[in-house]
Design a protein around this motif. Structure first.
Motif, PDB file in Angstrom:
ATOM      1  N   PHE A 173      76.935  14.769 -48.977  1.00  0.00           N
ATOM      2  CA  PHE A 173      77.581  15.691 -48.050  1.00  0.00           C
ATOM      3  C   PHE A 173      78.893  16.275 -48.560  1.00  0.00           C
ATOM      4  O   PHE A 173      79.382  17.253 -48.004  1.00  0.00           O
ATOM      5  N   TRP A 174      79.474  15.672 -49.594  1.00  0.00           N
ATOM      6  CA  TRP A 174      80.777  16.145 -50.042  1.00  0.00           C
ATOM      7  C   TRP A 174      80.781  16.490 -51.529  1.00  0.00           C
ATOM      8  O   TRP A 174      81.176  17.597 -51.919  1.00  0.00           O
ATOM      9  N   ALA A 175      80.324  15.572 -52.369  1.00  0.00           N
ATOM     10  CA  ALA A 175      80.402  15.803 -53.813  1.00  0.00           C
ATOM     11  C   ALA A 175      79.422  16.875 -54.279  1.00  0.00           C
ATOM     12  O   ALA A 175      79.780  17.744 -55.082  1.00  0.00           O
ATOM     13  N   LEU A 176      78.187  16.826 -53.797  1.00  0.00           N
ATOM     14  CA  LEU A 176      77.190  17.795 -54.252  1.00  0.00           C
ATOM     15  C   LEU A 176      77.559  19.236 -53.898  1.00  0.00           C
ATOM     16  O   LEU A 176      77.444  20.121 -54.747  1.00  0.00           O
ATOM     17  N   PRO A 177      77.991  19.537 -52.662  1.00  0.00           N
ATOM     18  CA  PRO A 177      78.397  20.924 -52.385  1.00  0.00           C
ATOM     19  C   PRO A 177      79.530  21.400 -53.287  1.00  0.00           C
ATOM     20  O   PRO A 177      79.533  22.547 -53.736  1.00  0.00           O
ATOM     21  N   GLY A 178      80.480  20.510 -53.569  1.00  0.00           N
ATOM     22  CA  GLY A 178      81.583  20.901 -54.429  1.00  0.00           C
ATOM     23  C   GLY A 178      81.185  21.108 -55.872  1.00  0.00           C
ATOM     24  O   GLY A 178      81.812  21.892 -56.595  1.00  0.00           O
ATOM     25  N   SER A 179      80.127  20.432 -56.295  1.00  0.00           N
ATOM     26  CA  SER A 179      79.691  20.539 -57.689  1.00  0.00           C
ATOM     27  C   SER A 179      78.848  21.781 -57.953  1.00  0.00           C
ATOM     28  O   SER A 179      78.488  22.052 -59.103  1.00  0.00           O
ATOM     29  N   MET A 180      78.557  22.551 -56.915  1.00  0.00           N
ATOM     30  CA  MET A 180      77.741  23.753 -57.101  1.00  0.00           C
ATOM     31  C   MET A 180      78.430  24.804 -57.973  1.00  0.00           C
ATOM     32  O   MET A 180      77.786  25.698 -58.514  1.00  0.00           O
ATOM     33  N   VAL A 181      79.752  24.668 -58.120  1.00  0.00           N
ATOM     34  CA  VAL A 181      80.491  25.664 -58.910  1.00  0.00           C
ATOM     35  C   VAL A 181      80.134  25.596 -60.392  1.00  0.00           C
ATOM     36  O   VAL A 181      80.394  26.550 -61.137  1.00  0.00           O
ATOM     37  N   ILE A 182      79.544  24.500 -60.835  1.00  0.00           N
ATOM     38  CA  ILE A 182      79.205  24.386 -62.260  1.00  0.00           C
ATOM     39  C   ILE A 182      77.892  25.086 -62.582  1.00  0.00           C
ATOM     40  O   ILE A 182      77.557  25.259 -63.754  1.00  0.00           O
ATOM     41  N   LEU A 183      77.150  25.480 -61.547  1.00  0.00           N
ATOM     42  CA  LEU A 183      75.887  26.176 -61.759  1.00  0.00           C
ATOM     43  C   LEU A 183      76.114  27.679 -61.798  1.00  0.00           C
ATOM     44  O   LEU A 183      77.088  28.189 -61.223  1.00  0.00           O
ATOM     45  N   PRO A 184      75.220  28.416 -62.430  1.00  0.00           N
ATOM     46  CA  PRO A 184      75.312  29.882 -62.398  1.00  0.00           C
ATOM     47  C   PRO A 184      75.242  30.392 -60.958  1.00  0.00           C
ATOM     48  O   PRO A 184      74.510  29.830 -60.135  1.00  0.00           O
ATOM     49  N   PRO A 185      75.984  31.429 -60.642  1.00  0.00           N
ATOM     50  CA  PRO A 185      76.005  31.934 -59.253  1.00  0.00           C
ATOM     51  C   PRO A 185      74.628  32.257 -58.690  1.00  0.00           C
ATOM     52  O   PRO A 185      74.382  32.048 -57.507  1.00  0.00           O
ATOM     53  N   SER A 186      73.731  32.755 -59.539  1.00  0.00           N
ATOM     54  CA  SER A 186      72.401  33.111 -59.045  1.00  0.00           C
ATOM     55  C   SER A 186      71.597  31.891 -58.610  1.00  0.00           C
ATOM     56  O   SER A 186      70.704  32.001 -57.771  1.00  0.00           O
ATOM     57  N   ILE A 187      71.930  30.732 -59.166  1.00  0.00           N
ATOM     58  CA  ILE A 187      71.210  29.503 -58.834  1.00  0.00           C
ATOM     59  C   ILE A 187      71.958  28.686 -57.786  1.00  0.00           C
ATOM     60  O   ILE A 187      71.349  28.115 -56.872  1.00  0.00           O
ATOM     61  N   SER A 188      73.276  28.629 -57.908  1.00  0.00           N
ATOM     62  CA  SER A 188      74.066  27.770 -57.024  1.00  0.00           C
ATOM     63  C   SER A 188      73.917  28.159 -55.559  1.00  0.00           C
ATOM     64  O   SER A 188      73.869  27.291 -54.679  1.00  0.00           O
ATOM     65  N   GLY A 189      73.815  29.466 -55.276  1.00  0.00           N
ATOM     66  CA  GLY A 189      73.671  29.899 -53.894  1.00  0.00           C
ATOM     67  C   GLY A 189      72.391  29.394 -53.259  1.00  0.00           C
ATOM     68  O   GLY A 189      72.378  28.964 -52.107  1.00  0.00           O
ATOM     69  N   ILE A 190      71.299  29.425 -54.011  1.00  0.00           N
ATOM     70  CA  ILE A 190      70.014  28.970 -53.482  1.00  0.00           C
ATOM     71  C   ILE A 190      70.002  27.454 -53.306  1.00  0.00           C
ATOM     72  O   ILE A 190      69.565  26.930 -52.281  1.00  0.00           O
ATOM     73  N   VAL A 191      70.509  26.749 -54.330  1.00  0.00           N
ATOM     74  CA  VAL A 191      70.538  25.284 -54.247  1.00  0.00           C
ATOM     75  C   VAL A 191      71.439  24.827 -53.107  1.00  0.00           C
ATOM     76  O   VAL A 191      71.077  23.927 -52.336  1.00  0.00           O
ATOM     77  N   ALA A 192      72.604  25.455 -52.972  1.00  0.00           N
ATOM     78  CA  ALA A 192      73.555  25.063 -51.934  1.00  0.00           C
ATOM     79  C   ALA A 192      72.971  25.247 -50.537  1.00  0.00           C
ATOM     80  O   ALA A 192      73.272  24.477 -49.624  1.00  0.00           O
ATOM     81  N   ALA A 193      72.141  26.251 -50.353  1.00  0.00           N
ATOM     82  CA  ALA A 193      71.569  26.526 -49.031  1.00  0.00           C
ATOM     83  C   ALA A 193      70.686  25.386 -48.546  1.00  0.00           C
ATOM     84  O   ALA A 193      70.503  25.215 -47.336  1.00  0.00           O
ATOM     85  N   PHE A 194      70.133  24.608 -49.476  1.00  0.00           N
ATOM     86  CA  PHE A 194      69.231  23.524 -49.101  1.00  0.00           C
ATOM     87  C   PHE A 194      69.905  22.158 -49.089  1.00  0.00           C
ATOM     88  O   PHE A 194      69.241  21.144 -48.898  1.00  0.00           O
ATOM     89  N   LEU A 195      71.221  22.125 -49.287  1.00  0.00           N
ATOM     90  CA  LEU A 195      71.953  20.872 -49.149  1.00  0.00           C
ATOM     91  C   LEU A 195      72.132  20.554 -47.665  1.00  0.00           C
ATOM     92  O   LEU A 195      72.242  21.466 -46.834  1.00  0.00           O
ATOM     93  N   PRO A 196      72.182  19.272 -47.299  1.00  0.00           N
ATOM     94  CA  PRO A 196      72.264  18.928 -45.872  1.00  0.00           C
ATOM     95  C   PRO A 196      73.509  19.473 -45.183  1.00  0.00           C
ATOM     96  O   PRO A 196      73.442  19.877 -44.017  1.00  0.00           O
ATOM     97  N   SER A 197      74.650  19.494 -45.887  1.00  0.00           N
ATOM     98  CA  SER A 197      75.867  19.998 -45.250  1.00  0.00           C
ATOM     99  C   SER A 197      75.779  21.489 -44.957  1.00  0.00           C
ATOM    100  O   SER A 197      76.234  21.957 -43.907  1.00  0.00           O
ATOM    101  N   THR A 198      75.169  22.248 -45.869  1.00  0.00           N
ATOM    102  CA  THR A 198      75.026  23.690 -45.654  1.00  0.00           C
ATOM    103  C   THR A 198      74.000  23.977 -44.567  1.00  0.00           C
ATOM    104  O   THR A 198      74.191  24.872 -43.739  1.00  0.00           O
ATOM    105  N   ALA A 199      72.911  23.215 -44.567  1.00  0.00           N
ATOM    106  CA  ALA A 199      71.910  23.379 -43.511  1.00  0.00           C
ATOM    107  C   ALA A 199      72.508  23.050 -42.155  1.00  0.00           C
ATOM    108  O   ALA A 199      72.228  23.720 -41.150  1.00  0.00           O
ATOM    109  N   GLY A 200      73.347  22.012 -42.116  1.00  0.00           N
ATOM    110  CA  GLY A 200      73.999  21.663 -40.856  1.00  0.00           C
ATOM    111  C   GLY A 200      74.932  22.750 -40.373  1.00  0.00           C
ATOM    112  O   GLY A 200      74.991  23.062 -39.183  1.00  0.00           O
TER     113      GLY A 200
END
Length: 285
Positions: free
Chosen positions: A203-230
């Motif tokens: 809920f905390w570390a994974l959303p913050g680590s999305m910045v290391i991914l390319p923007p085209s991928i990080s947005g899609i991956v972040a959308a399916f994290l539990p904190s973003t879904a919530g």
């Protein structure tokens, strides 16, 4: 003296059920788990801290935006903004609901009383979910009243749009999901420290680590994290710019619809519940 298998009270004999034939009903299971929860000091600490965080966030954001022109839905965002911080209380509540019993050895008595272990696990999950939902809903109602007054809207509450109702129900529902998911992680690991670490990672570390991914991928991956879904359940869907707490609420270039976010959370809970069920049934206590 009374025959074996009977008990006498006031001169009246009662036939006792055979040993091993007595089982708790579902309502009895819920009642016993509720007694355990309300007799733990940590329950009151976590509940109190969560309520204070919700109300404090509402007060701070309402004072900051008190210009008299705040929209009704924005006031709802103020009332639900504290979920970002209070969710950690729901995490700890869910973890402690199961790990405290393993730590003290009380789980042996629980499973002796309820040989079908999954029934006990389900009862714990139900009590944790209900407690989280009710406390969050009550906190939001109080926060909503305070935010209305401090933001300059007074007590004019005739604004219950579908958007506002979704946020009002979505925030407590998200907190219930967190409590159940955390409980299942606790059932898998059986250790408070390890379970809390895994939940914080999700809920905390994974959303913050999305910045290391390319923007085209990080947005899609972040959308399916539990904190973003919530956040999709209780956040304002009209755009990130309207979010009072947009800086700390998970944002994504790719956004899920509300029903999609709900299904994502259900999938997370179902996955961890399946693993916890297998572990609970097969491991010794």
């Amino acid at each position: 003296m009374t025959p074996q298998g009977t008990a006498s009270k006031n001169g009246i004999s009662h036939v006792l059920p055979p040993i091993g034939k007595t089982r708790l009903t579902w309502s009895g299971l819920l009642g016993s788990e509720w007694i355990k929860m309300r007799t733990r000091v940590s329950t009151y600490w976590l509940g109190g801290i969560g309520v204070i965080m919700m109300i404090a966030m509402a007060i701070a954001s309402a004072i900051q935006g008190s210009n008299g022109d705040v929209s009704a839905d924005s006031v709802m965002v103020m009332a639900t903004g504290g979920v970002v911080g209070a969710q950690f209380c729901a995490m700890l509540l869910g973890v402690f609901t199961i790990t405290n019993e393993y730590r003290t050895g009380q789980i042996r008595s629980t499973f002796n009383a309820v040989p079908k272990r999954l029934q006990s696990l389900a009862a714990k999950a139900a009590v944790a979910a209900i407690a989280s939902f009710v406390v969050t809903a009550a906190s939001i109602v109080v926060s909503l009243i305070i935010a209305h007054v401090l933001s300059g809207r007074g007590l004019a509450f005739g604004y219950f749009s579908p958007e506002g109702l979704r946020m009002l129900i979505g925030a407590p529902l998200y907190m219930a999901f967190i409590a159940v998911l955390s409980l299942m992680v606790g059932a898998i690991l059986r250790k408070s420290a390890g379970a809390v670490s895994i939940v914080l990672l999700m809920f905390w570390a994974l959303p913050g680590s999305m910045v290391i991914l390319p923007p085209s991928i990080s947005g899609i991956v972040a959308a399916f994290l539990p904190s973003t879904a919530g956040a999709a359940l209780y956040g304002l869907s009209s755009g990130a710019g309207d979010q009072v707490f947009s800086a700390i609420t998970p944002q994504s270039a790719f956004s899920l619809p509300v029903w999609g976010a709900f299904l994502v959370l259900v999938a997370y809970v179902a996955l961890f519940a399946a693993i916890a069920s297998v572990v609970t049934k097969r491991r010794d206590v």
